[in-house]
Design a protein around this motif. Structure first.
Motif, short mmCIF file in Angstrom:
data_model
loop_
_atom_site.label_atom_id
_atom_site.label_comp_id
_atom_site.label_asym_id
_atom_site.label_seq_id
_atom_site.Cartn_x
_atom_site.Cartn_y
_atom_site.Cartn_z
N ARG A 53 0.85 -1.19 0.00
CA ARG A 53 0.00 0.00 0.00
C ARG A 53 0.89 1.23 0.00
O ARG A 53 1.89 1.30 0.71
CB ARG A 53 -0.88 -0.03 1.26
CG ARG A 53 -1.86 1.10 1.39
CD ARG A 53 -2.79 0.90 2.57
NE ARG A 53 -2.09 0.91 3.85
CZ ARG A 53 -2.68 0.94 5.04
NH1 ARG A 53 -3.99 0.91 5.10
NH2 ARG A 53 -1.97 0.96 6.15
N TYR A 54 0.54 2.21 -0.83
CA TYR A 54 1.27 3.47 -0.85
C TYR A 54 0.66 4.40 0.20
O TYR A 54 -0.56 4.47 0.34
CB TYR A 54 1.18 4.12 -2.23
CG TYR A 54 1.77 3.27 -3.33
CD1 TYR A 54 3.14 3.22 -3.54
CD2 TYR A 54 0.96 2.47 -4.14
CE1 TYR A 54 3.70 2.43 -4.55
CE2 TYR A 54 1.50 1.68 -5.14
CZ TYR A 54 2.86 1.67 -5.34
OH TYR A 54 3.39 0.88 -6.33
N THR A 56 1.34 8.30 2.58
CA THR A 56 2.12 9.53 2.72
C THR A 56 2.61 9.71 4.16
O THR A 56 2.42 10.76 4.77
CB THR A 56 1.31 10.76 2.27
OG1 THR A 56 0.06 10.79 2.99
CG2 THR A 56 1.05 10.72 0.78
N SER A 65 3.97 -1.56 3.15
CA SER A 65 3.66 -0.23 2.62
C SER A 65 4.90 0.42 2.01
O SER A 65 6.02 0.09 2.35
CB SER A 65 3.11 0.68 3.72
OG SER A 65 1.86 0.21 4.19
N VAL A 66 4.63 1.34 1.09
CA VAL A 66 5.68 2.13 0.46
C VAL A 66 5.39 3.59 0.76
O VAL A 66 4.29 4.09 0.46
CB VAL A 66 5.73 1.89 -1.06
CG1 VAL A 66 6.74 2.82 -1.72
CG2 VAL A 66 6.04 0.44 -1.37
N LEU A 68 5.43 7.53 0.28
CA LEU A 68 5.56 8.52 -0.79
C LEU A 68 5.32 9.91 -0.20
O LEU A 68 4.55 10.05 0.76
CB LEU A 68 4.51 8.28 -1.89
CG LEU A 68 4.58 6.99 -2.71
CD1 LEU A 68 3.41 6.94 -3.67
CD2 LEU A 68 5.90 6.88 -3.45
N PHE A 73 2.62 11.24 -4.38
CA PHE A 73 1.36 10.50 -4.36
C PHE A 73 0.37 11.13 -5.34
O PHE A 73 -0.26 10.44 -6.15
CB PHE A 73 0.78 10.48 -2.95
CG PHE A 73 -0.42 9.57 -2.79
CD1 PHE A 73 -0.27 8.31 -2.25
CD2 PHE A 73 -1.69 9.97 -3.20
CE1 PHE A 73 -1.36 7.46 -2.11
CE2 PHE A 73 -2.78 9.14 -3.08
CZ PHE A 73 -2.62 7.87 -2.53
N ARG A 76 1.36 10.42 -8.99
CA ARG A 76 1.03 9.06 -9.43
C ARG A 76 -0.48 8.88 -9.58
O ARG A 76 -0.93 8.19 -10.51
CB ARG A 76 1.58 8.04 -8.43
CG ARG A 76 3.10 8.00 -8.40
CD ARG A 76 3.60 6.79 -7.66
NE ARG A 76 5.05 6.84 -7.46
CZ ARG A 76 5.78 5.81 -7.07
NH1 ARG A 76 5.19 4.63 -6.84
NH2 ARG A 76 7.08 5.92 -6.91
N HIS A 85 -7.69 4.58 -4.03
CA HIS A 85 -7.01 5.59 -3.22
C HIS A 85 -8.04 6.30 -2.34
O HIS A 85 -9.19 6.46 -2.70
CB HIS A 85 -6.26 6.60 -4.09
CG HIS A 85 -7.12 7.31 -5.08
ND1 HIS A 85 -7.82 8.46 -4.77
CD2 HIS A 85 -7.41 7.01 -6.37
CE1 HIS A 85 -8.50 8.84 -5.84
NE2 HIS A 85 -8.28 7.99 -6.81
#
Length: 199
Positions: A53-54, A56, A65-66, A68, A73, A76, A85
């Protein structure tokens, strides 16, 4: 583990979504721990992927998770890189469009989602299975305090929010997993749900 299905709503699908497991639950319910325990059960022969999961904020070591920046974010998202999202508690969360390639290849895909975003997720992937991770209030309060991320006032708000009902769209299959007890028991229930037979 409790499961039920509501009547079909006739939503026009964006993609089929069968094989997609949308995990949700209040903060502190142990979703990340449950997903990690599930990943540890997967063998080379299991056609199952837990999507990262991206987000912030800095990623926790326990979660897939990654991190960003807010700008990256948004960039992308504008480029169409996010299949799902949402915004919650001042943060942006997203699931990448790579999940659609995985689903097309016949893989079972598990994502860490949001209860509030469930209607939009179902509109895009009508065939998904929603998995609600719940936990007893006293256990949830203890976990939130142990995590040490928030004030008592913020914890009280999360506890109140955890008990609120959420919208389950018509046609959505919803499975509930009680994660109040031993993590291994919850992981075993989840593994059975997705057809991973490594108890």
């Amino acid at each position: 583990m409790t499961t039920y299905t509501r009547a079909d709503s006739g939503i026009e699908p964006h993609a089929d979504g069968h094989g997609l497991f949308y995990v949700m639950g209040p903060s502190g319910s142990g979703k990340d721990s449950l997903l990690r325990a599930l990943r540890e059960r997967l063998g080379p022969q299991d056609r199952v992927v837990v999507a990262h999961r991206y987000i912030t904020r800095a990623a926790d070591a326990n979660e897939a998770s990654v991190a960003l920046s807010t700008d990256e974010f948004a960039r992308r998202q504008a480029l169409g890189c996010m299949a799902l999202h949402w915004h919650s508690h001042g943060l942006d969360y997203g699931i990448g469009v790579e999940i659609e390639d995985w689903l097309a290849r016949g893989l079972k895909v598990i994502v860490n989602g949001s209860r509030e975003y469930l209607p939009k997720a179902v509109a895009r992937y009508p065939g998904l299975c929603a998995v609600h991770v719940r936990v007893k209030p006293e256990a949830l309060a203890a976990r939130l305090r142990q995590r040490g991320r928030e004030s008592e006032a913020a914890i009280a708000q999360r506890l109140a929010r955890a008990g609120q009902a959420f919208d389950v769209p018509a046609g959505c299959r919803l499975v509930e997993i009680d994660n109040s007890g031993a993590l291994d028991d919850s992981a075993a229930s989840f593994a059975r749900l997705i057809g991973v037979g490594h108890d």
